[in-house]
Design an enzyme around this catalytic site. Structure first.
Site, short mmCIF file in Angstrom:
data_model
loop_
_atom_site.label_atom_id
_atom_site.label_comp_id
_atom_site.label_asym_id
_atom_site.label_seq_id
_atom_site.Cartn_x
_atom_site.Cartn_y
_atom_site.Cartn_z
CD GLN A 250 14.72 -21.81 43.72
OE1 GLN A 250 15.63 -21.80 42.89
NE2 GLN A 250 13.89 -22.83 43.84
CG HIS A 253 19.92 -23.63 43.64
ND1 HIS A 253 20.22 -24.55 42.67
CD2 HIS A 253 18.60 -23.37 43.51
CE1 HIS A 253 19.14 -24.83 41.96
NE2 HIS A 253 18.13 -24.12 42.46
CD GLU A 318 18.40 -18.17 37.95
OE1 GLU A 318 18.53 -19.24 37.32
OE2 GLU A 318 18.96 -17.97 39.05
CG HIS A 319 14.41 -18.25 39.75
ND1 HIS A 319 15.62 -18.61 40.30
CD2 HIS A 319 14.18 -19.11 38.74
CE1 HIS A 319 16.10 -19.66 39.65
NE2 HIS A 319 15.25 -19.98 38.70
CG ASP A 352 14.35 -24.45 39.76
OD1 ASP A 352 14.60 -23.64 38.86
OD2 ASP A 352 14.67 -24.26 40.95
CG HIS A 412 32.00 -2.45 -0.92
ND1 HIS A 412 33.32 -2.67 -0.58
CD2 HIS A 412 31.24 -3.12 -0.01
CE1 HIS A 412 33.36 -3.44 0.49
NE2 HIS A 412 32.11 -3.73 0.86
#
Length: 435
Positions: A250, A253, A318-319, A352, A412
């Site tokens: 990862q 990336h 995230e992961h 992914d 109202h």
């Protein structure tokens, strides 16, 4: 007490870069809003190196992209898309319209309505990330969105053939060879040739993420996304090579992608550090992964699973890959994460690319308040009400009138009072309070 065998860059060191990105994006968005297609074309030439009369791909160009793929390539894309579609269909089936009678004669309900148009961004400048086409286009189509458009930058000066084919196979209605902020702005703001959408989804670089942030409110977005984050939670049931592989898998990336090992085993921690250095000598993407590991990699040794849980929930990554003796304990107890990958037989790359869960996930602690992209992001849950009897209208009206008086909302209150006068059993003073 947890100990850090390796720390990454402090968050404060990144703020200057964030401010520069913000200013650049503001300028580009203003330019596109003012000059439309002309500005988009100039930016596409400057940043993508591509000049065209129209950035929408023709049917012939799409066919040409298919022709560059082998039958195996196409079969593999179909397999991945089938997994994504299958899971999205099950998610959609879990979302129900409801209608209930909450009081005699009072009917309340909601309907889940798809948005009219979605814009899907598929990154492709550094790597042609065709998986993002599956995750966004298929999910939108399963939700029932009638118009789904896609943008992806060129790859090596041409439309990225695998991305284009994946977008088309997923069901995109319009496909544009356009990247960066100009793509995001064109989809959200609209130009003379591109009609605007209702929601923007898909990952991207810092400029794409900032453009989505600045456009939020004008259109919906899936989430605020930053660099890919990976947390590996492990104990001595696995080895350093497996942990190092999953961290670097990862980290490639981008040079700012955090990758963290959190473990109760100091031996595993030190073995993983050694294995990372070994793998960086042979990994083809080591130039990027090395920067990420050097600046944003961390190795943390905790005293117990409970301490690992506390740290993991605070990170809200995230992961989160869990390779422990009992990974289901983390499934039962973790609260802040984008996606969990449980046990050594699975990994983040499966998620992914192919296994079926969506890979567009929250970063920068957004997992504290949102999950990732799913069919529900493309649906609006809209409520309605119906009152069937005079008695129900008068009953609700009497409560409403008194509550409006507490707030000082005379108009109202009169909406309630007129129903009580017409449908109730006694008179109500004009704009007054029901006794």
């Amino acid at each position: 007490m947890a100990r850090w065998l390796k720390k990454g860059t402090e968050a404060a060191a990144m703020k200057a870069s964030d401010l520069q990105v913000r200013a650049t994006v503001e300028r580009i968005l203003a330019d596109i809003e003012t000059r439309g297609d002309r500005a988009v074309r100039e930016l596409a030439i400057q940043f993508d190196g591509m000049e065209r009369e129209s950035y929408r791909l023709s049917a012939e160009e799409i066919d040409a992209c298919y022709s560059q793929l082998t039958s195996r390539d196409i079969a593999d894309i179909k397999f991945a898309q089938a997994q994504v579609r299958n899971f999205a269909v099950h998610q959609r089936a879990s979302i129900r319209d409801i209608e209930v009678e909450t009081l005699p004669g009072v009917i309340l309900g909601h309907k889940n309505l798809p948005m009219n148009a979605a814009g899907c961004y598929v990154p492709g400048g550094k790597y042609p990330l065709l998986a993002s086409a599956h995750m966004s286009v298929i999910t939108a189509k399963v939700a029932g969105v009638p118009r789904v458009i896609t943008c992806a930058p060129p790859f090596n000066g041409k439309p990225a053939h695998a991305i284009v084919a994946a977008q088309h196979m997923a069901g995109a209605d319009e496909i544009y060879c356009l990247g960066g902020v100009q793509a995001i702005a064109a989809m959200a703001i609209g130009t003379e040739t591109i009609s605007p959408v209702d929601i923007l989804v898909g990952p991207g670089n810092a400029f794409v993420a900032e453009a989505k942030r600045q456009l939020f409110g004008r259109v919906g977005i899936d989430l605020f996304a930053g660099p890919t984050e990976t947390l590996v939670i492990a104990d001595d049931s696995v080895d350093g090579e497996l942990c190092a592989t999953d961290l670097l898998g990862q980290a490639e990336h981008g040079p700012d992608s955090p990758a963290i090992l959190l473990t109760t085993s100091e031996k595993l921690a030190r073995d993983t550090i050694v294995e990372v250095e070994r793998l960086l000598q042979i990994l083809p993407t080591a130039d990027v992964a090395r920067q990420s590991w050097k600046n944003f990699g961390q190795v943390i040794v905790a005293d117990s699973n409970d301490e690992m849980l506390t740290i993991a929930n605070d990170l809200a990554f995230e992961h989160v890959q869990v390779m422990t003796t009992n990974p289901d304990w983390f499934l039962e107890n973790m609260r802040n994460y984008g996606a969990l990958f449980l046990g050594p037989r699975t990994n983040v790359a499966f998620g992914d690319k192919v296994i079926g869960t969506n890979h567009t996930l929250p970063t920068k602690k957004a997992a504290r308040y949102t999950g990732g992209l799913w069919v529900g992001k493309f649906l609006k849950t809209c409520t309605y009400q119906r009152v069937l009897t005079d008695e129900a209208s008068a009953l609700i009206g009497s409560y409403c009138s008194r509550l409006c008086a507490l707030e000082g909302f005379a108009g109202h209150g009169e909406q309630a009072n007129i129903r009580v006068r017409r449908y109730g059993q006694h008179d109500v003073p004009y704009a007054g309070i029901v006794e």
